[in-house]
Design an enzyme around this catalytic site. Structure first.
Site, PDB file in Angstrom:
ATOM      1  N   SER A 268      38.556  38.474  38.546  1.00 43.86           N
ATOM      2  CA  SER A 268      37.796  38.163  37.397  1.00 43.86           C
ATOM      3  C   SER A 268      38.167  39.226  36.165  1.00 43.86           C
ATOM      4  O   SER A 268      38.973  40.249  36.726  1.00 43.86           O
ATOM      5  CB  SER A 268      36.098  38.391  37.462  1.00 43.86           C
ATOM      6  OG  SER A 268      35.679  38.504  36.187  1.00 43.86           O
TER       7      SER A 268
ATOM      8  N   TYR B 251      29.525  43.650  39.914  1.00 43.29           N
ATOM      9  CA  TYR B 251      30.325  42.649  40.049  1.00 43.29           C
ATOM     10  C   TYR B 251      31.707  42.992  39.869  1.00 43.29           C
ATOM     11  O   TYR B 251      32.600  42.712  40.441  1.00 43.29           O
ATOM     12  CB  TYR B 251      29.564  41.473  39.225  1.00 43.29           C
ATOM     13  CG  TYR B 251      30.630  40.231  39.052  1.00 43.29           C
ATOM     14  CD1 TYR B 251      30.594  39.133  40.150  1.00 43.29           C
ATOM     15  CD2 TYR B 251      31.499  40.150  38.368  1.00 43.29           C
ATOM     16  CE1 TYR B 251      31.277  38.149  40.084  1.00 43.29           C
ATOM     17  CE2 TYR B 251      32.337  39.036  37.926  1.00 43.29           C
ATOM     18  CZ  TYR B 251      32.237  37.965  38.928  1.00 43.29           C
ATOM     19  OH  TYR B 251      32.936  37.050  38.946  1.00 43.29           O
TER      20      TYR B 251
END
Length: 250
Positions: free
Chosen positions: A145, A159
């Site tokens: 990501s 995250y």
């Protein structure tokens, strides 16, 4: 006749995973679609894969558990043959918010799925694909990501931390497995229009974020799938240890 690639896609029932399954089917892969709980979504994606002329097996399970990963690969081998590709895509974010407000259970689940799950899948893939161990070689693509470098303050720094770990895993494992005939790369998407945002409690997040993206819009799952498919293809035969950012300029 050339051997068809056999590729496992975790988190393959929706979003980027589903788009990747369909894209790979069109490129000549047979697919093992791993998913967590949505049987209907998994079967709908499998139907699209089969319409493209590929074989597809769906396997429900939890990639954060060793037994779930072993079962996924065992079924893949029994049903379709030796695995040659892995797309590590299964992931969770937990609710949006500051780290100070996160529960320990949410933190643990994010680490277990996003990092431990990737490690378990990569370990089994390395064992199955290794040319020295009797495999055909292969390719691993980890879905990372843009959060790994942006940090995602106020949203989900936990995250982001797991995705930064995925980037390091990708670089190190590429060096470790290159001699075994295995390439390892990652794709780092930015904000993509999937139902992940609703799951974390903010369904309007992609539209709201568009103003801060140089290309002026969120990405589509198919755009990420295209990058993943390229990294799995022979066209990327000299590409390993790379984190390919597909984030609209963020």
């Amino acid at each position: 006749m050339a051997r068809r690639p056999v590729t496992i896609v975790t988190g393959g029932s929706r979003g980027i995973g589903a788009a990747t399954c369909v894209r790979l089917a069109a490129a000549g892969h047979d697919l093992v679609l791993g998913y967590a709980k949505d049987d209907a979504a998994a079967e709908a994606t499998a139907a699209r894969v089969r319409e493209a002329g590929a074989r597809c097996v769906t396997v429900r399970g939890d990639t954060s558990q060793e037994c779930g990963v072993e079962r996924l690969f065992d079924i893949a081998g029994a049903e379709l043959g030796t695995v040659t590709g892995l797309v590590n895509n299964a992931g969770v974010t937990g609710p949006l918010g500051r780290l100070a407000d996160a529960t320990t259970d949410d933190l643990r689940r994010v680490v277990e799925v996003n990092l431990l799950g990737y490690l378990l899948c990569c370990r089994r893939a390395a064992r199955d694909m290794s040319e020295a161990g009797g495999g055909y070689g292969g390719v691993i693509v980890n879905v990372s990501s843009a959060a790994a470098t942006l940090g995602s303050p106020g949203e989900y720094v936990h995250y982001a931390a797991t995705k930064a770990a995925v980037d390091t895993l990708t670089v190190g494992l590429a060096k470790e497995l290159g001699p075994d005939g295995i390439r390892v790369n990652a794709v780092a998407p930015g904000i993509v229009e999937t139902d992940m945002h609703a799951a974390m409690g903010d369904p309007d997040r992609p539209a709201r974020a568009a103003a801060g993206i140089p290309l002026g819009r969120p990405g589509q799952p198919e755009e990420i799938a295209g990058a993943i498919a390229w990294l799995l293809s022979p066209e990327a035969s000299y590409t390993t240890g790379t984190v390919l950012r597909v984030a609209g300029g963020r």
